[in-house]
Design a protein around this motif. Structure first.
Motif, mmCIF file in Angstrom:
data_model
loop_
_atom_site.group_PDB
_atom_site.id
_atom_site.type_symbol
_atom_site.label_atom_id
_atom_site.label_comp_id
_atom_site.label_asym_id
_atom_site.label_seq_id
_atom_site.Cartn_x
_atom_site.Cartn_y
_atom_site.Cartn_z
ATOM 1 N N LEU A 74 0.814 -1.218 0.000
ATOM 2 C CA LEU A 74 0.000 0.000 0.000
ATOM 3 C C LEU A 74 0.847 1.268 0.000
ATOM 4 C CD1 LEU A 74 -2.828 -1.018 2.499
ATOM 5 C CD2 LEU A 74 -2.910 -0.973 0.001
ATOM 6 N N ASN A 75 2.148 1.108 0.205
ATOM 7 C CA ASN A 75 3.074 2.252 0.234
ATOM 8 C C ASN A 75 2.635 3.300 1.253
ATOM 9 O OD1 ASN A 75 5.395 3.645 -0.573
ATOM 10 N ND2 ASN A 75 4.263 4.827 -2.101
ATOM 11 N N LYS A 76 2.294 2.818 2.437
ATOM 12 C CA LYS A 76 1.873 3.701 3.527
ATOM 13 C C LYS A 76 2.924 3.692 4.633
ATOM 14 C CE LYS A 76 -3.211 3.472 3.229
ATOM 15 N NZ LYS A 76 -3.454 4.931 3.403
ATOM 16 N N PRO A 77 3.023 4.792 5.415
ATOM 17 C CA PRO A 77 3.885 4.774 6.604
ATOM 18 C C PRO A 77 3.426 3.657 7.546
ATOM 19 C CG PRO A 77 3.129 7.004 6.122
ATOM 20 C CD PRO A 77 2.356 6.093 5.222
ATOM 21 N N PHE A 78 4.380 2.951 8.142
ATOM 22 C CA PHE A 78 4.071 1.788 8.973
ATOM 23 C C PHE A 78 4.634 2.007 10.377
ATOM 24 C CE2 PHE A 78 5.235 -2.611 10.387
ATOM 25 C CZ PHE A 78 3.957 -3.132 10.451
ATOM 26 N N TYR A 79 3.726 2.120 11.336
ATOM 27 C CA TYR A 79 4.127 2.372 12.719
ATOM 28 C C TYR A 79 3.831 1.149 13.584
ATOM 29 C CZ TYR A 79 4.416 7.325 11.463
ATOM 30 O OH TYR A 79 4.746 8.524 10.880
ATOM 31 N N ILE A 80 4.783 0.815 14.437
ATOM 32 C CA ILE A 80 4.625 -0.306 15.360
ATOM 33 C C ILE A 80 4.534 0.224 16.787
ATOM 34 C CG2 ILE A 80 5.663 -2.414 16.295
ATOM 35 C CD1 ILE A 80 7.097 -2.811 13.657
ATOM 36 N N LEU A 81 3.506 -0.215 17.507
ATOM 37 C CA LEU A 81 3.368 0.136 18.919
ATOM 38 C C LEU A 81 3.361 -1.160 19.725
ATOM 39 C CD1 LEU A 81 2.876 2.251 21.154
ATOM 40 C CD2 LEU A 81 0.420 1.931 20.777
ATOM 41 N N ASP A 82 4.370 -1.352 20.551
ATOM 42 C CA ASP A 82 4.447 -2.515 21.429
ATOM 43 C C ASP A 82 3.637 -2.214 22.684
ATOM 44 O OD1 ASP A 82 5.064 -4.528 23.222
ATOM 45 O OD2 ASP A 82 7.149 -4.668 22.596
ATOM 46 N N LEU A 83 2.442 -2.768 22.752
ATOM 47 C CA LEU A 83 1.544 -2.455 23.858
ATOM 48 C C LEU A 83 2.090 -2.891 25.210
ATOM 49 C CD1 LEU A 83 -1.932 -3.235 22.280
ATOM 50 C CD2 LEU A 83 -1.146 -1.040 23.152
ATOM 51 N N CYS A 84 2.907 -3.928 25.227
ATOM 52 C CA CYS A 84 3.462 -4.414 26.489
ATOM 53 C C CYS A 84 4.236 -3.312 27.200
ATOM 54 C CB CYS A 84 4.363 -5.624 26.234
ATOM 55 S SG CYS A 84 5.166 -6.278 27.719
ATOM 56 N N ASN A 85 5.201 -2.719 26.511
ATOM 57 C CA ASN A 85 6.017 -1.659 27.123
ATOM 58 C C ASN A 85 5.229 -0.363 27.272
ATOM 59 O OD1 ASN A 85 8.325 -3.283 27.316
ATOM 60 N ND2 ASN A 85 8.890 -2.839 25.202
ATOM 61 N N ASP A 118 -2.854 -8.730 23.009
ATOM 62 C CA ASP A 118 -3.435 -9.450 24.149
ATOM 63 C C ASP A 118 -3.001 -8.868 25.482
ATOM 64 O OD1 ASP A 118 -0.855 -11.290 24.992
ATOM 65 O OD2 ASP A 118 -1.036 -11.039 22.832
ATOM 66 N N HIS A 119 -2.007 -7.983 25.483
ATOM 67 C CA HIS A 119 -1.532 -7.437 26.754
ATOM 68 C C HIS A 119 -2.639 -6.655 27.463
ATOM 69 C CE1 HIS A 119 1.650 -6.677 29.586
ATOM 70 N NE2 HIS A 119 1.362 -5.392 29.600
ATOM 71 N N ILE A 120 -3.557 -6.094 26.706
ATOM 72 C CA ILE A 120 -4.695 -5.416 27.325
ATOM 73 C C ILE A 120 -5.509 -6.421 28.130
ATOM 74 C CG2 ILE A 120 -6.890 -4.262 26.862
ATOM 75 C CD1 ILE A 120 -5.581 -2.858 24.524
ATOM 76 N N GLY A 121 -5.791 -7.579 27.519
ATOM 77 C CA GLY A 121 -6.551 -8.613 28.205
ATOM 78 C C GLY A 121 -5.824 -9.174 29.410
ATOM 79 N N LYS A 122 -4.521 -9.378 29.261
ATOM 80 C CA LYS A 122 -3.733 -9.918 30.368
ATOM 81 C C LYS A 122 -3.714 -8.952 31.547
ATOM 82 C CE LYS A 122 -0.399 -12.679 27.712
ATOM 83 N NZ LYS A 122 1.013 -12.795 27.319
#
Length: 236
Positions: A74-85, A118-122
Protein backbone atom coordinates in the motif's frame (compact mmCIF):
# COMPACT_ATOMS: atom_id res chain seq x y z
CA UNK A 1 10.21 8.60 27.13
CA UNK A 2 7.71 10.62 25.09
CA UNK A 3 4.56 9.10 23.63
CA UNK A 4 6.08 9.05 20.16
CA UNK A 5 9.12 7.33 21.63
CA UNK A 6 7.04 4.18 21.97
CA UNK A 7 5.92 4.44 18.35
CA UNK A 8 8.44 3.04 15.89
CA UNK A 9 8.27 3.79 12.18
CA UNK A 10 9.47 0.66 10.42
CA UNK A 11 10.64 1.29 6.84
CA UNK A 12 11.57 -2.29 5.99
CA UNK A 13 10.19 -3.33 2.60
CA UNK A 14 8.76 -6.85 2.42
CA UNK A 15 7.58 -8.32 -0.87
CA UNK A 16 4.08 -9.77 -0.87
CA UNK A 17 5.33 -12.94 -2.56
CA UNK A 18 7.84 -13.46 0.28
CA UNK A 19 5.00 -13.99 2.78
CA UNK A 20 3.84 -17.58 3.27
CA UNK A 21 0.07 -17.73 3.81
CA UNK A 22 -2.60 -20.33 3.20
CA UNK A 23 -4.72 -19.71 0.10
CA UNK A 24 -7.75 -18.53 2.03
CA UNK A 25 -5.85 -15.95 4.08
CA UNK A 26 -3.95 -14.66 1.05
CA UNK A 27 -7.19 -14.24 -0.89
CA UNK A 28 -8.81 -12.25 1.91
CA UNK A 29 -5.78 -9.98 2.31
CA UNK A 30 -5.46 -9.54 -1.47
CA UNK A 31 -9.04 -8.29 -1.39
CA UNK A 32 -8.23 -5.83 1.42
CA UNK A 33 -5.25 -4.44 -0.50
CA UNK A 34 -7.40 -3.97 -3.61
CA UNK A 35 -10.10 -2.22 -1.56
CA UNK A 36 -7.57 0.42 -0.51
CA UNK A 37 -6.37 0.86 -4.07
CA UNK A 38 -9.94 1.49 -5.25
CA UNK A 39 -11.11 3.29 -2.11
CA UNK A 40 -12.43 6.37 -3.94
CA UNK A 41 -14.45 4.26 -6.38
CA UNK A 42 -15.95 2.21 -3.56
CA UNK A 43 -16.91 5.37 -1.70
CA UNK A 44 -19.06 6.43 -4.65
CA UNK A 45 -21.28 3.46 -3.79
CA UNK A 46 -21.07 4.13 -0.06
CA UNK A 47 -19.17 0.88 0.46
CA UNK A 48 -16.92 0.78 3.53
CA UNK A 49 -13.33 -0.43 3.28
CA UNK A 50 -12.19 -3.18 5.63
CA UNK A 51 -9.39 -1.42 7.49
CA UNK A 52 -9.15 -3.32 10.78
CA UNK A 53 -7.31 -6.66 10.82
CA UNK A 54 -6.63 -9.00 13.71
CA UNK A 55 -3.75 -11.43 13.10
CA UNK A 56 -3.75 -14.22 15.66
CA UNK A 57 -2.19 -17.59 16.25
CA UNK A 58 1.16 -19.26 16.75
CA UNK A 59 4.30 -17.25 17.41
CA UNK A 60 6.88 -17.09 14.65
CA UNK A 61 4.42 -17.88 11.85
CA UNK A 62 4.46 -14.55 10.02
CA UNK A 63 2.12 -12.04 11.66
CA UNK A 64 4.62 -9.16 11.75
CA UNK A 65 6.03 -10.04 8.33
CA UNK A 66 2.51 -10.04 6.88
CA UNK A 67 1.80 -6.60 8.35
CA UNK A 68 5.02 -5.22 6.85
CA UNK A 69 4.22 -6.71 3.45
CA UNK A 70 0.76 -5.09 3.47
CA UNK A 71 2.41 -1.74 4.26
CA UNK A 72 4.83 -2.25 1.36
CA UNK A 73 1.96 -3.09 -1.01
CA UNK A 74 0.00 0.00 0.00
CA UNK A 75 3.07 2.25 0.23
CA UNK A 76 1.87 3.70 3.53
CA UNK A 77 3.89 4.77 6.60
CA UNK A 78 4.07 1.79 8.97
CA UNK A 79 4.13 2.37 12.72
CA UNK A 80 4.62 -0.31 15.36
CA UNK A 81 3.37 0.14 18.92
CA UNK A 82 4.45 -2.52 21.43
CA UNK A 83 1.54 -2.45 23.86
CA UNK A 84 3.46 -4.41 26.49
CA UNK A 85 6.02 -1.66 27.12
CA UNK A 86 3.60 1.15 26.33
CA UNK A 87 0.98 0.13 28.90
CA UNK A 88 3.53 -0.78 31.56
CA UNK A 89 5.20 2.64 31.44
CA UNK A 90 2.56 4.89 33.03
CA UNK A 91 -0.74 3.10 33.17
CA UNK A 92 -2.62 6.13 34.43
CA UNK A 93 -1.77 8.12 31.28
CA UNK A 94 -2.14 5.27 28.78
CA UNK A 95 -5.64 6.14 27.54
CA UNK A 96 -4.63 9.73 26.80
CA UNK A 97 -1.37 8.67 25.18
CA UNK A 98 -2.87 6.03 22.94
CA UNK A 99 -5.43 8.57 21.75
CA UNK A 100 -2.56 10.82 20.64
CA UNK A 101 -1.00 7.93 18.72
CA UNK A 102 -4.27 7.09 16.94
CA UNK A 103 -4.68 10.77 16.04
CA UNK A 104 -1.20 10.82 14.47
CA UNK A 105 -1.86 7.68 12.42
CA UNK A 106 -5.24 9.01 11.24
CA UNK A 107 -3.70 12.33 10.17
CA UNK A 108 -1.07 10.53 8.10
CA UNK A 109 -3.42 7.87 6.66
CA UNK A 110 -0.83 5.43 7.91
CA UNK A 111 -0.79 1.84 9.17
CA UNK A 112 -0.71 1.21 12.91
CA UNK A 113 0.52 -2.21 14.02
CA UNK A 114 -0.45 -3.04 17.60
CA UNK A 115 1.94 -5.77 18.70
CA UNK A 116 1.08 -8.01 21.67
CA UNK A 117 -2.52 -6.83 21.54
CA UNK A 118 -3.43 -9.45 24.15
CA UNK A 119 -1.53 -7.44 26.75
CA UNK A 120 -4.70 -5.42 27.33
CA UNK A 121 -6.55 -8.61 28.21
CA UNK A 122 -3.73 -9.92 30.37
CA UNK A 123 -3.38 -6.70 32.29
CA UNK A 124 -7.07 -6.46 33.18
CA UNK A 125 -6.92 -9.44 35.53
CA UNK A 126 -3.46 -9.13 36.95
CA UNK A 127 -3.96 -6.62 39.74
CA UNK A 128 -7.18 -5.44 41.39
CA UNK A 129 -5.99 -1.86 41.72
CA UNK A 130 -5.47 -1.63 37.97
CA UNK A 131 -8.77 -3.20 36.90
CA UNK A 132 -10.66 0.11 36.75
CA UNK A 133 -7.90 1.79 34.76
CA UNK A 134 -7.67 -1.12 32.33
CA UNK A 135 -11.43 -1.07 31.77
CA UNK A 136 -11.21 2.60 30.92
CA UNK A 137 -8.33 1.83 28.56
CA UNK A 138 -10.30 -0.91 26.78
CA UNK A 139 -13.26 1.47 26.42
CA UNK A 140 -10.94 4.12 24.97
CA UNK A 141 -9.43 1.66 22.49
CA UNK A 142 -12.90 0.54 21.39
CA UNK A 143 -13.88 4.17 20.78
CA UNK A 144 -10.66 4.81 18.84
CA UNK A 145 -11.19 1.74 16.68
CA UNK A 146 -14.78 2.78 15.96
CA UNK A 147 -13.59 6.24 14.92
CA UNK A 148 -10.56 5.07 12.94
CA UNK A 149 -10.07 6.81 9.59
CA UNK A 150 -11.13 4.72 6.59
CA UNK A 151 -7.98 5.86 4.80
CA UNK A 152 -5.76 4.45 7.56
CA UNK A 153 -5.25 0.78 8.43
CA UNK A 154 -5.20 -0.83 11.88
CA UNK A 155 -3.48 -4.20 12.29
CA UNK A 156 -3.37 -5.93 15.67
CA UNK A 157 -1.44 -9.10 16.47
CA UNK A 158 -1.82 -11.58 19.30
CA UNK A 159 -0.77 -15.10 20.17
CA UNK A 160 -3.66 -15.39 22.64
CA UNK A 161 -6.95 -14.27 21.09
CA UNK A 162 -8.90 -16.24 23.71
CA UNK A 163 -8.04 -13.74 26.46
CA UNK A 164 -9.02 -10.62 24.52
CA UNK A 165 -12.08 -8.63 25.41
CA UNK A 166 -14.92 -9.86 23.15
CA UNK A 167 -15.96 -6.30 22.35
CA UNK A 168 -12.45 -5.59 21.05
CA UNK A 169 -12.34 -8.68 18.86
CA UNK A 170 -15.72 -7.81 17.35
CA UNK A 171 -14.34 -4.50 16.02
CA UNK A 172 -12.03 -6.22 13.52
CA UNK A 173 -13.59 -6.97 10.14
CA UNK A 174 -10.87 -9.46 9.20
CA UNK A 175 -9.46 -12.08 11.54
CA UNK A 176 -6.57 -14.04 10.05
CA UNK A 177 -5.43 -17.17 11.86
CA UNK A 178 -1.77 -18.26 11.72
CA UNK A 179 -1.09 -21.95 12.33
CA UNK A 180 2.14 -23.88 12.60
CA UNK A 181 3.25 -24.74 9.05
CA UNK A 182 2.81 -28.25 7.70
CA UNK A 183 5.78 -30.29 6.51
CA UNK A 184 4.82 -29.48 2.92
CA UNK A 185 4.70 -25.75 3.65
CA UNK A 186 8.06 -25.88 5.41
CA UNK A 187 9.55 -27.80 2.49
CA UNK A 188 8.45 -25.00 0.15
CA UNK A 189 9.78 -22.42 2.57
CA UNK A 190 13.20 -24.11 2.74
CA UNK A 191 13.36 -24.14 -1.06
CA UNK A 192 12.50 -20.43 -1.09
CA UNK A 193 15.23 -19.64 1.50
CA UNK A 194 17.94 -21.78 -0.09
CA UNK A 195 17.53 -20.70 -3.71
CA UNK A 196 19.49 -17.49 -3.05
CA UNK A 197 22.65 -19.44 -2.13
CA UNK A 198 25.18 -21.31 -4.32
CA UNK A 199 24.23 -24.94 -4.99
CA UNK A 200 27.31 -26.28 -3.22
CA UNK A 201 26.04 -25.11 0.19
CA UNK A 202 22.30 -25.70 -0.24
CA UNK A 203 22.34 -29.26 1.05
CA UNK A 204 21.68 -28.80 4.75
CA UNK A 205 19.47 -30.67 7.27
CA UNK A 206 15.86 -29.48 7.27
CA UNK A 207 13.83 -29.50 10.49
CA UNK A 208 10.08 -29.95 10.64
CA UNK A 209 7.40 -29.36 13.25
CA UNK A 210 8.66 -25.83 13.87
CA UNK A 211 7.56 -22.28 12.97
CA UNK A 212 8.67 -20.32 9.92
CA UNK A 213 10.86 -18.10 12.11
CA UNK A 214 12.56 -21.12 13.70
CA UNK A 215 13.05 -22.68 10.27
CA UNK A 216 14.67 -19.50 8.93
CA UNK A 217 16.98 -19.21 11.93
CA UNK A 218 17.96 -22.89 11.63
CA UNK A 219 18.74 -22.71 7.91
CA UNK A 220 20.65 -19.45 8.15
CA UNK A 221 22.75 -20.77 11.04
CA UNK A 222 23.68 -23.87 9.04
CA UNK A 223 24.46 -21.88 5.89
CA UNK A 224 26.66 -19.48 7.84
CA UNK A 225 28.55 -22.39 9.38
CA UNK A 226 29.22 -23.91 5.96
CA UNK A 227 30.36 -20.60 4.50
CA UNK A 228 32.69 -19.93 7.43
CA UNK A 229 34.09 -23.47 7.11
CA UNK A 230 34.88 -22.81 3.45
CA UNK A 231 36.55 -19.50 4.28
CA UNK A 232 38.69 -21.07 6.98
CA UNK A 233 39.78 -23.83 4.56
CA UNK A 234 40.83 -21.19 2.03
CA UNK A 235 42.88 -19.37 4.67
CA UNK A 236 44.69 -22.56 5.65
Amino acid sequence: MSVTGFLIEDKEKVKWEDVFLDKGSRKRLDQLIKEFRYLDELKKYHLPVNNKILLHGCSGCGKTLTAKAIATQLNKPFYILDLCNFISSRIGDTAKNIRMIFDKVNRENAILFLDEFDHIGKMRGNDDKDVGEMRRLVNTVIQLIDGFSEKALLIAATNHIQILDVALVRRFQLKIHFEMPSDEELKSYYTFLLEQFPERIRVVPECFGISFAEARDSIYTLIKARLIHELEKDIV
